[in-house]
Design a protein around this motif. Structure first.
Motif, mmCIF file in Angstrom:
data_model
loop_
_atom_site.group_PDB
_atom_site.id
_atom_site.type_symbol
_atom_site.label_atom_id
_atom_site.label_comp_id
_atom_site.label_asym_id
_atom_site.label_seq_id
_atom_site.Cartn_x
_atom_site.Cartn_y
_atom_site.Cartn_z
ATOM 1 N N TRP A 207 19.004 28.324 24.371
ATOM 2 C CA TRP A 207 18.333 29.501 23.883
ATOM 3 C C TRP A 207 19.299 30.664 24.180
ATOM 4 O O TRP A 207 19.470 31.711 23.211
ATOM 5 N N LYS B 192 13.059 31.655 22.070
ATOM 6 C CA LYS B 192 12.488 30.379 21.842
ATOM 7 C C LYS B 192 13.582 29.259 21.498
ATOM 8 O O LYS B 192 14.899 29.417 21.476
ATOM 9 N N PRO B 193 13.165 28.115 22.111
ATOM 10 C CA PRO B 193 14.181 26.900 22.195
ATOM 11 C C PRO B 193 14.769 26.579 20.755
ATOM 12 O O PRO B 193 13.849 26.783 19.827
ATOM 13 N N ASP C 200 13.848 28.316 12.704
ATOM 14 C CA ASP C 200 12.651 29.044 13.136
ATOM 15 C C ASP C 200 11.788 29.802 12.162
ATOM 16 O O ASP C 200 10.705 29.748 12.657
#
Length: 402
Positions: free
Chosen positions: A291, A308-309, A356
């Motif tokens: 990240w 976020k990962p 994402d």
């Protein structure tokens, strides 16, 4: 335009606002809903043809897997066995005075473990070729010159030795010649017969004619370059032209069993580091940046994206900023290009942003519970039914990966 599409479009427009881009395009396919998201900016839409070296490696690998499935090749046999004139590649791999060319298998070539030094991409080995290309010097080369350059740059490791993969354009050049020898026709004709026609593609082809002006010229930093002879020389390791929509169709064909028995896929995932954070398997790559590495590219995103990962993405990214990925944990595909030679990270960043957006805007209520909602499914191999009626269903065949 939906808010999710607008979010991706905004990033594409931001890229286009810089002097480094003349066109950006992306197609996102959601396996859960069957819906596609289309984004285009500048001179590119999702129906515009562009140079897609990212797809070339996957196309070549798909053909080799078909030939293996038909018993025409064995991936663990020396590649010399499938050359019309084996003597043509004699002493191609010489290290410490020992010629190990006859020890290099098709699998070594597909996984970049042949030990060849790269003559094109990496500056520490390529020296001038990639530098000239990036500066708009348009040169052409044939198979004999590829062999000459490979010999002159020398081997860097014994075949199959070490824990790392070592990228070399020579590997897929040789695999392209193997395909031509086994099939008895040009690489472009094999791609048409085995991939394009099977999947019903109309705008995808192998770039062979330097007078073909359909693909958008590449950018090298702030300069647009016209290098058709160079692009026509790439062939099996970078010569595919496609559109963002058709690249997604190909990805589905690759991962869902339309081109070969998809049960072979886990055997391709023999990941070895090539350059951080990319790992190379057999004929494809996986990337999952941490990240913190994405923060420079996520600045300007919505705050909920920032830490976020990143989902793991399987497929490929190529010179010129083309990308083609399947995200098994998200169950989605993305393809497109930023059409920029000098910064491939921009292509990865655009792909990450698309995934994402899918996870946190299009279907946030589903993300994280997919395993419960789809019991028994493998996320490395999306469920599908082969499209071609003359191909047996995967469940009817016995697969032995060798």
């Amino acid at each position: 335009m939906s808010s999710a599409t607008a979010s991706i479009q905004k990033l594409a427009d931001r890229l286009l606002a810089s002097k480094w881009h003349n066109g950006v395009t992306l197609c996102l396919y959601d396996c859960e809903t069957g819906k596609e998201t289309h984004v285009g900016a500048g001179a590119l839409s999702t129906r515009s043809p562009y140079f897609a070296p990212a797809l070339s490696i996957l196309v070549t690998s798909a053909i080799l897997l078909q030939l293996r499935e038909e018993g025409k090749i064995d991936l663990d046999h020396p590649f010399q066995r499938y050359m019309s004139f084996p003597g043509q590649v004699a002493e191609l791999h010489v290290k410490d005075g020992i010629d190990r060319t006859d020890r290099i298998t098709l699998r070594h070539l597909m996984s970049h473990r042949s030990g060849f030094g790269d003559f094109f991409l990496f500056k520490n080995l390529a020296r001038t070729v990639h530098h000239d290309f990036a500066n708009g010097v348009d040169s052409a080369w044939g198979f004999d010159e590829v062999l000459q350059r490979t010999r002159s740059h020398g081997a860097v490791a014994a075949p199959g030795v070490g824990r790392r993969a070592r990228y070399a354009d020579s590997n897929f050049h040789l695999l392209g010649r193997v395909i031509e020898t086994v099939e008895g026709k040009s690489y472009a004709d094999v791609v048409r017969d085995r991939v394009i026609d099977r999947l019903g593609l109309y705008s995808t082809y192998v770039y062979c004619d330097p007078s073909d002006h359909r693909p958008l010229d590449l950018m090298s930093r702030s300069r647009q370059i016209h290098v058709p002879r160079t692009m026509a020389s790439l062939q099996a390791d970078g010569g595919i032209v496609t559109t963002a929509r058709e690249a997604v169709t190909f990805l589905r064909g690759f991962f869902e069993g339309y081109l070969f028995d998809k049960r072979i896929l886990p055997h391709l995932y023999t990941w070895r580091p090539i350059f951080y954070p990319v790992v190379f398997g057999t004929g494809l790559t996986q990337v999952q940046p941490p990240w913190w590495m994405t923060i420079p590219h996520r600045l300007g995103y919505k705050p909920k994206f920032l830490l976020k990962p990143v989902p793991r993405m399987i497929g490929n990214v190529g010179i010129g900023g083309s990308f083609a990925y399947y995200a098994p944990d998200v169950r989605a595909y993305v393809s497109g290009t930023v059409n920029q030679l000098s910064d491939p990270a921009r292509a990865v960043a655009l792909a990450v942003h698309a995934f994402d957006t899918l996870r946190y805007e299009i279907r946030p209520e589903q993300f994280g519970v997919l395993a419960q909602s789809l019991p028994g499914q493998s996320f490395d191999m999306p469920p599908s039914k082969p499209a071609c009626p003359d191909r047996m269903a995967a469940s009817d065949r016995t697969v032995e990966f060798r």
